[in-house]
Design an enzyme around this catalytic site. Structure first.
Site, PDB file in Angstrom:
ATOM      1  N   HIS A 246       0.844  -1.201   0.000  1.00  0.00           N
ATOM      2  CA  HIS A 246       0.000   0.000   0.000  1.00  0.00           C
ATOM      3  C   HIS A 246       0.870   1.237   0.000  1.00  0.00           C
ATOM      4  O   HIS A 246       1.926   1.254   0.644  1.00  0.00           O
ATOM      5  CB  HIS A 246      -0.936   0.010   1.219  1.00  0.00           C
ATOM      6  CG  HIS A 246      -2.119   0.879   1.000  1.00  0.00           C
ATOM      7  ND1 HIS A 246      -2.098   2.229   1.237  1.00  0.00           N
ATOM      8  CD2 HIS A 246      -3.341   0.589   0.503  1.00  0.00           C
ATOM      9  CE1 HIS A 246      -3.276   2.726   0.912  1.00  0.00           C
ATOM     10  NE2 HIS A 246      -4.047   1.772   0.456  1.00  0.00           N
TER      11      HIS A 246
ATOM     12  N   ASP B 226      -8.006  -5.247  -0.724  1.00  0.00           N
ATOM     13  CA  ASP B 226      -8.460  -6.084  -1.837  1.00  0.00           C
ATOM     14  C   ASP B 226      -8.209  -7.567  -1.620  1.00  0.00           C
ATOM     15  O   ASP B 226      -8.836  -8.402  -2.265  1.00  0.00           O
ATOM     16  CB  ASP B 226      -7.770  -5.640  -3.135  1.00  0.00           C
ATOM     17  CG  ASP B 226      -8.250  -4.268  -3.538  1.00  0.00           C
ATOM     18  OD1 ASP B 226      -9.472  -4.109  -3.685  1.00  0.00           O
ATOM     19  OD2 ASP B 226      -7.426  -3.351  -3.661  1.00  0.00           O
TER      20      ASP B 226
HETATM   21  C1  LIG Z   1      -0.539  -0.696  -3.949  1.00  0.00           C
HETATM   22  C2  LIG Z   1       0.702  -0.421  -4.787  1.00  0.00           C
HETATM   23  C3  LIG Z   1       0.271   0.021  -6.181  1.00  0.00           C
HETATM   24  C4  LIG Z   1       1.489   0.710  -4.124  1.00  0.00           C
HETATM   25  O1  LIG Z   1       2.495   1.048  -4.979  1.00  0.00           O
HETATM   26  P1  LIG Z   1       3.732   2.005  -4.618  1.00  0.00           P
HETATM   27  O2  LIG Z   1       3.473   2.767  -3.399  1.00  0.00           O
HETATM   28  O3  LIG Z   1       4.036   2.744  -5.865  1.00  0.00           O
HETATM   29  O4  LIG Z   1       4.864   0.971  -4.252  1.00  0.00           O
HETATM   30  P2  LIG Z   1       5.880   0.312  -5.266  1.00  0.00           P
HETATM   31  O5  LIG Z   1       5.142  -0.356  -6.380  1.00  0.00           O
HETATM   32  O6  LIG Z   1       6.893   1.311  -5.621  1.00  0.00           O
HETATM   33  O7  LIG Z   1       6.485  -0.805  -4.336  1.00  0.00           O
HETATM   34  C5  LIG Z   1       7.570  -0.620  -3.430  1.00  0.00           C
HETATM   35  C6  LIG Z   1       8.373  -1.917  -3.362  1.00  0.00           C
HETATM   36  O8  LIG Z   1       7.564  -2.971  -2.850  1.00  0.00           O
HETATM   37  C7  LIG Z   1       7.373  -3.989  -3.839  1.00  0.00           C
HETATM   38  N1  LIG Z   1       5.954  -4.327  -3.857  1.00  0.00           N
HETATM   39  C8  LIG Z   1       4.920  -3.486  -3.589  1.00  0.00           C
HETATM   40  N2  LIG Z   1       3.761  -4.149  -3.706  1.00  0.00           N
HETATM   41  C9  LIG Z   1       4.081  -5.410  -4.049  1.00  0.00           C
HETATM   42  C10 LIG Z   1       3.308  -6.544  -4.302  1.00  0.00           C
HETATM   43  N3  LIG Z   1       1.990  -6.493  -4.242  1.00  0.00           N
HETATM   44  N4  LIG Z   1       3.943  -7.694  -4.639  1.00  0.00           N
HETATM   45  C11 LIG Z   1       5.280  -7.743  -4.692  1.00  0.00           C
HETATM   46  N5  LIG Z   1       6.063  -6.692  -4.452  1.00  0.00           N
HETATM   47  C12 LIG Z   1       5.480  -5.525  -4.148  1.00  0.00           C
HETATM   48  C13 LIG Z   1       7.759  -3.341  -5.160  1.00  0.00           C
HETATM   49  O9  LIG Z   1       8.175  -4.294  -6.100  1.00  0.00           O
HETATM   50  C14 LIG Z   1       8.829  -2.398  -4.737  1.00  0.00           C
HETATM   51  O10 LIG Z   1      10.013  -3.145  -4.521  1.00  0.00           O
HETATM   52  P3  LIG Z   1      11.438  -2.607  -5.004  1.00  0.00           P
HETATM   53  O11 LIG Z   1      11.642  -1.334  -4.219  1.00  0.00           O
HETATM   54  O12 LIG Z   1      12.360  -3.714  -4.664  1.00  0.00           O
HETATM   55  O13 LIG Z   1      11.282  -2.353  -6.475  1.00  0.00           O
HETATM   56  C15 LIG Z   1       1.590  -1.687  -4.865  1.00  0.00           C
HETATM   57  O14 LIG Z   1       1.870  -2.153  -3.567  1.00  0.00           O
HETATM   58  C16 LIG Z   1       0.952  -2.773  -5.706  1.00  0.00           C
HETATM   59  O15 LIG Z   1       1.115  -2.785  -6.933  1.00  0.00           O
HETATM   60  N6  LIG Z   1       0.182  -3.707  -5.064  1.00  0.00           N
HETATM   61  C17 LIG Z   1      -0.522  -4.726  -5.809  1.00  0.00           C
HETATM   62  C18 LIG Z   1      -1.818  -4.155  -6.360  1.00  0.00           C
HETATM   63  C19 LIG Z   1      -2.832  -3.877  -5.279  1.00  0.00           C
HETATM   64  O16 LIG Z   1      -3.085  -4.709  -4.424  1.00  0.00           O
HETATM   65  N7  LIG Z   1      -3.462  -2.705  -5.358  1.00  0.00           N
HETATM   66  C20 LIG Z   1      -4.526  -2.320  -4.441  1.00  0.00           C
HETATM   67  C21 LIG Z   1      -4.046  -1.304  -3.455  1.00  0.00           C
HETATM   68  S1  LIG Z   1      -5.251  -1.009  -2.197  1.00  0.00           S
END
Ligand SMILES: CC(C)(COP(=O)(O)OP(=O)(O)OC[C@H]1O[C@@H](n2cnc3c(N)ncnc32)[C@H](O)[C@@H]1OP(=O)(O)O)[C@@H](O)C(=O)NCCC(=O)NCCS
Length: 380
Positions: free
Chosen positions: A265, A316
């Protein structure tokens, strides 16, 4: 070359405070979510969706007659213009419910008595109408695509019970009604999430409520936002179908550098407080419906992802197994998110328009140096 911005950019606007708002309080370090200051745990335990709508739209809890009045108004709006039903019948049966919802909500504006009115009271009326109508559209399209007859709305029952009635054709049990009601409370608002921000940006141009909500639905659809709940269930379903080991399956996804839907998140650095409730609901409803496997799989995946990546389940993750055991198809999960979030989106549009200024940030220019000259096509 001079820079156009005064502060360094943050990719994805992380940590940027973009507005003042009195609707939703989040403390991402302590895992707190509150609407108008009231903790979402208290609301999930004691409130209902209609009362939560009142809280979001009017800024405080209603007294008995105010709540009764809002219930009545929401119930009175349980009808769709024949033009909308015709639209739902005309779309290809293969159309995704979320895409149908996006287009239908835009079309609702043609039949809204307040279409040309953007003042506060008109927007409250539109919020009430949209909340009733979005639920009806989701239910009606699902029945139409399955070749089933539409179900008459029942104005004497709650919003959640009527949605399940119009979706399934039978009155839900008290347990199913309460489970959905809690899910709707938990999803109702979440500060400046991507779809709410999209709604506010559209509203701030002095466009209108329906345009704002159409923008929001488009943003909610994506798998990084509301679309994640559908993606979670697709994984659970594949594991079940292929009789795969849940941990091996997810380990393999991570090895391929894939993100696991339902984890991580932007704001919470601890457990998403909504997941706390949904986990219990998923377990209880799974047991009650004799389908404990979805919760059991989810629990194994959650433990593994937490240990391996230090990532917590978000809203989710357990909503997927919860909605499935409530008998909701997986491609309706994100539309059901919208059935709830319409309350928060509309509250934010109303708040934005009550004290509006155009939302127009800047970009840090990183393109070719200025001046870069035009070259005639024959010389390129
Ligand atoms: C929610 C979300 C979009 C937040 O994104 P964000 O704040 O931009 O965070 P990032 O995508 O930059 O992630 C930070 C790190 O954690 C990792 N990470 C974050 N969510 C992850 C996940 N669901 N699975 C695996 N790794 C994850 C990323 O790969 C990244 O690692 P790195 O620094 O080694 O590259 C992201 O956690 C995600 O894509 N989750 C899955 C989709 C989801 O459940 N969305 C609903 C949110 S309520």
């Amino acid at each position: 070359m001079s820079s156009v911005t005064s502060t360094p950019t943050t990719k994805g606007l992380e940590g940027i405070v973009a507005t003042n708002s009195g609707i939703c309080y989040i403390d991402g370090d302590r895992g707190v979510l509150a609407y108008r200051g009231i903790d979402v745990h208290e609301l999930a335990d004691h409130s209902n969706f209609e009362e939560t709508c009142y809280l979001l739209w009017f800024g405080r809890l209603p007294n008995r007659s105010e709540l009764e009045n809002l219930r009545e108004r929401l119930a009175q709006e349980r009808h769709l213009d024949p033009g909308i039903i015709q639209f739902l019948r005309n779309v290809p049966r293969t159309a995704l419910p979320m895409d149908v919802l996006r287009t239908a909500v835009s079309a609702l504006s043609f039949y809204d008595a307040d279409q040309k009115n953007n003042d506060h009271d008109a927007n409250v009326r539109k919020a009430i109408r949209l909340t009733s109508q979005i639920a009806m559209i989701v239910a009606a399209y699902d029945r139409i695509r399955k070749g089933k007859p539409l179900v008459e709305a029942d104005r004497s029952i709650s919003h959640s019970a009527n949605f399940l009635l119009q979706l399934t054709g039978s009155k839900p049990s008290a347990t199913a009604e309460r489970a959905l009601d809690i899910a709707l409370i938990l999803h109702a608002d979440h500060e400046l999430n991507a779809s709410t921000f999209a709604a506010r940006v559209t509203a701030a141009t002095l466009s209108d409520m329906h345009s704002s909500i159409t923008s929001a639905i488009g943003a909610l659809k994506g798998p990084l936002h509301g679309g994640a709940n559908e993606a979670v269930f697709r994984i659970l379903n594949t594991i079940e179908r292929e009789k795969a080991d849940p941990v091996d399956y997810v380990r393999n996804m991570l090895a391929q550098k894939k993100k696991i839907p339902g984890f991580g998140h932007r704001v919470y650095h601890t457990e998403d407080p909504r997941a706390t409730h949904l986990r219990v609901m998923s377990q209880d409803l799974g047991k009650a419906s004799e389908q404990p496997q979805w919760y059991e799989m989810s629990e194994k995946i959650e433990k593994f992802v937490k240990a391996e990546k230090h990532l917590n389940a978000n809203v989710d993750f357990y909503s997927a197994s919860t909605y499935h055991v409530l008998g909701i198809d997986d491609d309706l999960f994100t539309p059901v998110f919208a059935v709830s979030r319409i309350s928060g989106w509309t509250a934010h549009v109303i708040e934005q328009l009550d004290d509006n200024r155009l939302i127009r940030p800047r970009a840090e220019y990183v393109g070719p140096d200025y001046p870069n000259h035009y070259v005639a096509i024959e010389k390129r």
